[in-house]
Write a protein that holds these residues in place. Sequence first.
Motif, PDB file in Angstrom:
ATOM      1  N   LEU A 107      32.453  47.446  53.179  1.00  0.00           N
ATOM      2  CA  LEU A 107      32.391  48.828  52.704  1.00  0.00           C
ATOM      3  C   LEU A 107      33.005  48.955  51.310  1.00  0.00           C
ATOM      4  O   LEU A 107      32.501  49.717  50.471  1.00  0.00           O
ATOM      5  N   SER A 108      34.066  48.204  51.049  1.00  0.00           N
ATOM      6  CA  SER A 108      34.694  48.235  49.723  1.00  0.00           C
ATOM      7  C   SER A 108      33.771  47.665  48.659  1.00  0.00           C
ATOM      8  O   SER A 108      33.679  48.188  47.542  1.00  0.00           O
ATOM      9  N   LEU A 109      33.072  46.575  49.009  1.00  0.00           N
ATOM     10  CA  LEU A 109      32.107  45.989  48.071  1.00  0.00           C
ATOM     11  C   LEU A 109      30.972  46.971  47.777  1.00  0.00           C
ATOM     12  O   LEU A 109      30.521  47.083  46.631  1.00  0.00           O
ATOM     13  N   ALA A 110      30.528  47.669  48.818  1.00  0.00           N
ATOM     14  CA  ALA A 110      29.450  48.644  48.631  1.00  0.00           C
ATOM     15  C   ALA A 110      29.902  49.819  47.767  1.00  0.00           C
ATOM     16  O   ALA A 110      29.119  50.353  46.973  1.00  0.00           O
ATOM     17  N   ARG A 111      31.157  50.203  47.906  1.00  0.00           N
ATOM     18  CA  ARG A 111      31.654  51.368  47.175  1.00  0.00           C
ATOM     19  C   ARG A 111      32.123  51.040  45.772  1.00  0.00           C
ATOM     20  O   ARG A 111      31.854  51.779  44.825  1.00  0.00           O
ATOM     21  N   PHE A 112      32.846  49.913  45.607  1.00  0.00           N
ATOM     22  CA  PHE A 112      33.488  49.604  44.331  1.00  0.00           C
ATOM     23  C   PHE A 112      32.836  48.457  43.564  1.00  0.00           C
ATOM     24  O   PHE A 112      33.224  48.171  42.437  1.00  0.00           O
ATOM     25  N   GLY A 113      31.864  47.785  44.178  1.00  0.00           N
ATOM     26  CA  GLY A 113      31.236  46.642  43.533  1.00  0.00           C
ATOM     27  C   GLY A 113      32.060  45.381  43.715  1.00  0.00           C
ATOM     28  O   GLY A 113      32.923  45.299  44.588  1.00  0.00           O
ATOM     29  N   MET A 114      31.806  44.393  42.881  1.00  0.00           N
ATOM     30  CA  MET A 114      32.524  43.125  42.989  1.00  0.00           C
ATOM     31  C   MET A 114      34.010  43.315  42.712  1.00  0.00           C
ATOM     32  O   MET A 114      34.406  44.204  41.962  1.00  0.00           O
ATOM     33  N   PRO A 115      34.833  42.477  43.332  1.00  0.00           N
ATOM     34  CA  PRO A 115      36.286  42.597  43.126  1.00  0.00           C
ATOM     35  C   PRO A 115      36.666  42.514  41.653  1.00  0.00           C
ATOM     36  O   PRO A 115      36.100  41.731  40.895  1.00  0.00           O
ATOM     37  N   HIS A 116      37.596  43.336  41.273  1.00  0.00           N
ATOM     38  CA  HIS A 116      38.134  43.302  39.911  1.00  0.00           C
ATOM     39  C   HIS A 116      39.662  43.363  40.034  1.00  0.00           C
ATOM     40  O   HIS A 116      40.256  44.432  39.916  1.00  0.00           O
ATOM     41  N   PRO A 117      40.277  42.214  40.288  1.00  0.00           N
ATOM     42  CA  PRO A 117      41.732  42.165  40.525  1.00  0.00           C
ATOM     43  C   PRO A 117      42.525  42.782  39.384  1.00  0.00           C
ATOM     44  O   PRO A 117      42.182  42.629  38.212  1.00  0.00           O
ATOM     45  N   SER A 118      43.571  43.489  39.777  1.00  0.00           N
ATOM     46  CA  SER A 118      44.477  44.078  38.805  1.00  0.00           C
ATOM     47  C   SER A 118      45.682  43.160  38.671  1.00  0.00           C
ATOM     48  O   SER A 118      46.680  43.290  39.392  1.00  0.00           O
ATOM     49  N   TRP A 119      45.577  42.189  37.734  1.00  0.00           N
ATOM     50  CA  TRP A 119      46.616  41.169  37.642  1.00  0.00           C
ATOM     51  C   TRP A 119      47.958  41.726  37.187  1.00  0.00           C
ATOM     52  O   TRP A 119      49.013  41.185  37.546  1.00  0.00           O
ATOM     53  N   HIS A 120      47.944  42.810  36.418  1.00  0.00           N
ATOM     54  CA  HIS A 120      49.224  43.385  36.005  1.00  0.00           C
ATOM     55  C   HIS A 120      49.977  43.994  37.183  1.00  0.00           C
ATOM     56  O   HIS A 120      51.196  44.205  37.115  1.00  0.00           O
ATOM     57  N   ALA A 121      49.245  44.266  38.279  1.00  0.00           N
ATOM     58  CA  ALA A 121      49.878  44.839  39.473  1.00  0.00           C
ATOM     59  C   ALA A 121      50.409  43.767  40.416  1.00  0.00           C
ATOM     60  O   ALA A 121      51.043  44.078  41.420  1.00  0.00           O
ATOM     61  N   VAL A 122      50.134  42.490  40.093  1.00  0.00           N
ATOM     62  CA  VAL A 122      50.581  41.400  40.959  1.00  0.00           C
ATOM     63  C   VAL A 122      52.039  41.081  40.655  1.00  0.00           C
ATOM     64  O   VAL A 122      52.368  40.533  39.603  1.00  0.00           O
ATOM     65  N   THR A 123      52.908  41.463  41.570  1.00  0.00           N
ATOM     66  CA  THR A 123      54.342  41.167  41.455  1.00  0.00           C
ATOM     67  C   THR A 123      54.806  40.612  42.798  1.00  0.00           C
ATOM     68  O   THR A 123      54.069  40.613  43.783  1.00  0.00           O
ATOM     69  N   TRP A 124      56.039  40.145  42.826  1.00  0.00           N
ATOM     70  CA  TRP A 124      56.606  39.697  44.096  1.00  0.00           C
ATOM     71  C   TRP A 124      56.547  40.814  45.130  1.00  0.00           C
ATOM     72  O   TRP A 124      56.216  40.586  46.293  1.00  0.00           O
ATOM     73  N   ASN A 125      56.844  42.032  44.703  1.00  0.00           N
ATOM     74  CA  ASN A 125      56.873  43.151  45.645  1.00  0.00           C
ATOM     75  C   ASN A 125      55.476  43.528  46.131  1.00  0.00           C
ATOM     76  O   ASN A 125      55.278  43.824  47.310  1.00  0.00           O
ATOM     77  N   SER A 126      54.502  43.513  45.229  1.00  0.00           N
ATOM     78  CA  SER A 126      53.146  43.900  45.631  1.00  0.00           C
ATOM     79  C   SER A 126      52.528  42.898  46.594  1.00  0.00           C
ATOM     80  O   SER A 126      51.699  43.262  47.423  1.00  0.00           O
ATOM     81  N   ILE A 127      52.940  41.629  46.499  1.00  0.00           N
ATOM     82  CA  ILE A 127      52.423  40.608  47.410  1.00  0.00           C
ATOM     83  C   ILE A 127      53.211  40.594  48.721  1.00  0.00           C
ATOM     84  O   ILE A 127      52.643  40.708  49.810  1.00  0.00           O
ATOM     85  N   LEU A 128      54.529  40.466  48.620  1.00  0.00           N
ATOM     86  CA  LEU A 128      55.347  40.293  49.824  1.00  0.00           C
ATOM     87  C   LEU A 128      55.513  41.583  50.615  1.00  0.00           C
ATOM     88  O   LEU A 128      55.450  41.577  51.850  1.00  0.00           O
ATOM     89  N   ASN A 129      55.713  42.687  49.928  1.00  0.00           N
ATOM     90  CA  ASN A 129      56.057  43.929  50.614  1.00  0.00           C
ATOM     91  C   ASN A 129      54.876  44.882  50.726  1.00  0.00           C
ATOM     92  O   ASN A 129      54.458  45.239  51.828  1.00  0.00           O
ATOM     93  N   THR A 130      54.318  45.281  49.602  1.00  0.00           N
ATOM     94  CA  THR A 130      53.260  46.273  49.610  1.00  0.00           C
ATOM     95  C   THR A 130      51.997  45.756  50.290  1.00  0.00           C
ATOM     96  O   THR A 130      51.229  46.542  50.839  1.00  0.00           O
TER      97      THR A 130
END
Length: 226
Positions: A107-130
């Motif tokens: 459903l996400s692919l249908a709505r948003f298209g191909m993945p477009h990772p937000s690399w600036h949002a990749v932090t220890w907290n965004s991976i481990l916690n969020t």
Amino acid sequence: MMSQFGTHQDMFPRRFAPFLAYVLVFHVLWIGWAYGLYPWMETTFGKATLQYALVNISLRALIWVVPVVVFLHRIDRVDPITYLKLKHHWQRGLLIGMAVTAINLILSLARFGMPHPSWHAVTWNSILNTSFMIGVVEEIPYRGFMLQKFQARAPFWVANLLTSLLFVCIHLPGWIALHLVRMETITFILLFSIVMGIVFRASNSLWSVIIIHSLNDFLAGIIFGL
């Protein structure tokens, strides 16, 4: 012979007042976190650091998970792992969790298209916690604990709606502090919580919603950069 559900209903109503006190104290404490500890943590550690992530996970576990375990063990005098449905039917929980996540991805692919990772949002907290720990931290008190407690006193749909409204409320302090309050976000979180309650009931395993919740936030925050 009395059904398991009937026994469950008879066992816990006398402890409903302490549960309501827990719900009130928990939400008040989290408001204090949003307006007190959260700004202090950002200033002290920096949001992108590993130290911030570890402190954040520790505090969330202390506020969200530990009181539930203590309540079940000391007040209800039941095995927390069994009550929270973490012990049995875990295989079914894993399968249902992955199946619903696959649907979510489609459903996400249908709505948003191909993945477009937000690399600036990749932090220890965004991976481990969020992302990965969020399912454990949030599903234990809400689906595992509150939903089952309310369901001992009310029909499932009433219990699920009440739990979902509380789930929205617990997010509001953070949204307000970060100026992120939007009606579409509130609506999504409410519907998401209702669906999590339905999946939890169908799977009879908390692992299903832990997986769905964690991977949903990972897909939204990292993979699709929402």
